[in-house]
Enzyme design. Structure first.
Site, PDB file in Angstrom:
ATOM      1  N   ASP A 356     105.355  24.586  46.261  1.00 23.66           N
ATOM      2  CA  ASP A 356     104.590  25.624  46.958  1.00 23.66           C
ATOM      3  C   ASP A 356     105.577  26.605  47.596  1.00 23.66           C
ATOM      4  OD1 ASP A 356     102.317  26.881  47.909  1.00 23.66           O
ATOM      5  OD2 ASP A 356     102.127  25.582  49.664  1.00 23.66           O
ATOM      6  N   GLU A 359     107.604  31.781  46.023  1.00 23.92           N
ATOM      7  CA  GLU A 359     107.698  33.172  45.524  1.00 23.92           C
ATOM      8  C   GLU A 359     109.103  33.771  45.632  1.00 23.92           C
ATOM      9  OE1 GLU A 359     103.913  31.798  45.915  1.00 23.92           O
ATOM     10  OE2 GLU A 359     105.209  32.101  47.657  1.00 23.92           O
ATOM     11  N   ASP A 437      95.787  30.600  47.268  1.00 26.73           N
ATOM     12  CA  ASP A 437      94.960  30.414  48.467  1.00 26.73           C
ATOM     13  C   ASP A 437      93.697  31.271  48.402  1.00 26.73           C
ATOM     14  OD1 ASP A 437      96.926  28.721  49.314  1.00 26.73           O
ATOM     15  OD2 ASP A 437      97.891  30.169  50.632  1.00 26.73           O
TER      16      ASP A 437
END
Length: 732
Positions: A356, A359, A437
């Site tokens: 997670d 990015e 999300d």
């Protein structure tokens, strides 16, 4: 773009900027055939071709660089304009052309009038118009009015804008990058198979347990709570295979650690879960707390693996643990260091890993990420030493690669399972993905279907949303409806945010619980079919879930249908409207025979299922987890005859994990059915693989339409070296 009469200049408006930039006239790009028939590389000039960075999307970098002998020429040649430091590429197609792909982007399925930006971004609570999101796929699937299909890939890791409108594709990114086209071929499936030859197929055949239901929350706060969740699934007879641990299992959010009070013995927890038929997936983020005495930080500092600032010092950014440093996954030394940590982590009973925040996300910054002038010591084959703007979009993919390789090191006899939030085209070689999300709204339920389909059309077959929505509180009807649809997605996981209400299948009352139970029973009965589709995807590059226009690309009626999708010959029609069930909607079906059926579980919140005429799919008895399946279980064949009274289908079977299937330890069975007068005969037409056929009963269900069926039973028997199904006869 407007050309001034009599002058060799054009005025252009780029990226929404109202100011005009003067550039030379558009020129046709130069091309050369690469890889295989129908694949072409385009560059603005020979100089641009030499200046382009190596490909990160291609599985084999040389495939993009080495021309092949071919006398064919491209059907569509783009034009190119270079202005300042930008390269603008334009394709023009005839009216009636439809655009798809672009990976993880919200909004409508058909992409006309869509502007997409590729810059991996932490995008909590995104909407249909939000761009960019967590992943970057500078890829467009072009379906022409004839049904022929072309693929267009801008092979650049840099920030990229892809604009699609009324037969035009315009791609803008920093100079210089090549454009790769695939086709046009006769079908979108053929284009995606060709794409897979470049970027790789779904290189990891998922372990069968990964196709079951996954239950997650941010966070289950103790091993006691995890055990309660697992036991409740079994007590309530709701199928599930995986429990997930979000960041609160860690000691102060330090990766590769466990909180000594709340998760004092992860190996014992894993043993408990395994004994009850569950696997355990644990989260690992890239941010490593800057803290001397913390082993991951100390070893990384010793090996000099961190992303650097422009001044050469390690970059420090705020994430969950506080001040963090970030591994430079562009470097093979760093990837090996990370893989060794993962290998050791797996010894705690970890079955899969969730990457997670990769990015990479950084708190307390306007950009939500690290500065673009940070420095990466990339391998030469990836582009060498470059600033972060070059590697940003592939950071998450390279982290997933490192994680995948670490799991491989831990156990060569198990298939790795990695889930990644950030990715790039080609990241399916290492990881599954989810749509980030999302929110507990009807709009996000509707949008989740198109997002899963677009990921599949961009080479990412194993994907799904957070069922029920991550942010906010779902209502019972929304959650049940979403579970009904989500149980038919390639990746099936429920997940909810901290401080929201409980979002387990039993959290919304008895009626919703029953809907969830029925939805997941459907999925588990269809697991033989799902597993077969993943084997086909793994070997051919075909998507697992596809829009219904794949059934007939020439039929313009099908191109904008957003609440239905195909799982091979199985068509799933869902309602994403609060006040209407699927059975109340008008179903636009492809031409041909499509027979409706269910598992005696019809409910307004469950999708309507159809099987294409001419098809056979395999179905298993319902189980609570994949570990309960045995080869001696009864096997059901659902048969839908075409207008000529014939049908065919195949079933792939193996151990469900490991790599025996690469050495012949599998069984592929091709079934055929044929009607003569009032008798339908079902038999095995061909088999592949070294497995002996298990002796088991076979339940054949002949679909008649309108939900009606005829039933018969037979046996699989081994007769000499010929494997066949005894004839099953149906009397009208």
């Amino acid at each position: 773009m407007q050309k001034e009469e009599g002058k060799n200049i054009v005025k252009m408006t780029v990226s929404g900027d109202n100011s005009e930039t003067i550039a030379t006239s558009p020129t046709e790009m130069i091309f050369e055939p690469i890889l295989e028939h129908g694949v072409f590389r385009f560059d603005c000039s020979v100089e641009h071709r030499k200046a382009a960075f190596p490909s990160v999307s291609f599985k084999n970098i040389k495939d993009r660089e080495v021309p092949v002998i071919s006398h064919s020429v491209p059907a569509y040649t783009p034009t190119c304009v270079c202005l300042e430091e930008k390269q603008v590429v334009t394709f023009e197609f005839s009216p009636g052309t439809s655009f798809y792909g672009t990976g993880e982007v919200g909004g409508e399925l058909e992409r006309t009038r869509k502007r997409v930006f590729t810059w991996n971004t932490d995008a909590w609570g995104y909407g249909p118009g939000t761009t960019p999101l967590y992943q970057s796929h500078p890829w467009v699937l072009v379906v022409l009015p004839t049904g022929e299909t072309l693929g267009v890939l801008a092979d650049t890791t840099q920030k990229c804008e892809v604009y699609m409108n009324r037969g035009i594709i315009r791609i803008t990114a920093p100079t210089a990058y090549p454009i790769i086209t695939f086709g046009p071929f006769s079908s979108p499936t053929a284009v995606l198979e060709s794409l897979s030859h470049a970027i790789g197929k779904n290189c990891f055949m998922p372990p069968k347990w990964a196709l079951g239901y996954h239950q997650c929350r941010f966070s289950y706060m103790s091993e006691k709570r995890v055990a309660e969740i697992a036991q409740t699934f079994r007590d309530k007879k709701i199928p599930a295979d995986v429990i997930w641990m979000d960041i609160d299992y860690m000691d102060g959010f330090r990766c590769f650690t466990f909180d000594k009070e709340r998760f004092p013995d992860p190996s014992a927890l894993a043993k408990y879960l395994h004994n009850n038929g569950f696997k355990a997936v644990w989260m690992l983020d890239p941010g490593i707390k800057k803290e001397e005495g913390y082993s991951a930080y100390d070893s990384g500092s010793k090996d000099d693996v961190w992303v650097k600032q422009a001044d050469g010092k390690p970059f420090i950014g705020e994430v969950w643990p506080g001040p963090c440093v970030f591994p430079d996954y562009t470097n093979s030394k760093t990837r090996s260091w990370w893989a060794s940590l993962v290998k050791n982590f797996i010894s705690n009973g970890v079955d899969g890993i969730w990457n997670d925040m990769n990015e990479p996300a950084v708190f307390n910054t306007v950009t939500k990420t690290m500065p673009e002038n940070n420095i990466h010591c990339g391998d030469d084959e990836l582009g060498g030493v470059q600033n972060h703007s070059h590697y940003h979009n592939v950071y998450g993919t390279l982290m997933a690669r490192s994680t995948y390789e670490g799991i491989e090191l831990a156990d060569k006899n198990k298939r790795p399972f990695v889930l990644t939030r950030a990715g790039f085209i080609g990241s399916q070689r290492y990881a599954a993905t989810w749509t980030g999300d999302n929110l507990s709204t009807w709009e996000h339920l509707h949008m989740s279907i198109s997002m899963v389909l677009q990921l599949g059309l961009s080479g990412q077959p194993l994907s799904g949303p957070d069922i029920g929505g991550f942010g906010g509180n779902a209502t019972p009807r929304l959650f049940g409806r979403w579970m009904g649809v989500g149980a038919m997605f390639p990746f099936c996981r429920g997940h909810s945010e901290v401080a929201t209400d409980d979002h387990e299948p039993w959290s919304f009352g008895e009626e919703c619980e029953e809907v969830c139970r029925a939805a997941l029973k459907r999925r588990y009965q269809l697991l033989p079919h799902f597993y077969t589709l993943f084997y086909i995807s793994h070997t051919t590059g075909a998507p697992v879930a596809a829009p219904i226009f794949f059934a007939d690309p020439k039929d313009s009626r099908l191109r904008t249908v957003e609440n239905a999708f195909l799982l091979g010959p199985l068509l799933v029609y869902a309602s994403t409207l609060n006040n209407q069930g699927s059975h109340e909607l008008h179903h636009i079906l492809p031409n041909g025979t499509w027979l409706r059926f269910d598992f005696e579980d019809s409910h307004p919140d469950l999708p309507t299922l159809y099987l294409r005429g001419g098809s056979i799919i395999a179905v298993a008895p319902p189980h609570l987890h994949v570990g309960e399946f045995t080869l001696s279980d009864d096997l059901t064949l659902l048969v839908s005859l075409d207008e000529n009274g014939k049908a065919e289908g195949l079933l792939f079977e193996d151990d469900g994990d490991g790599y025996g299937y690469t050495e012949g330890r599998f069984l592929i069975t091709n079934y055929i059915a044929e009607k003569h007068s009032s008798i339908v005969t079902v038999k095995v037409s061909k088999t592949e693989g070294g497995w002996q056929r298990p002796k088991r009963r076979v339940h054949v269900r002949l679909l008649l339409g309108g939900g009606a069926m005829l039933d018969a039973w037979g046996w699989m028997e081994r007769l000499s070296r010929l494997l066949c199904l005894q004839k099953v006869k149906f009397q009208n």
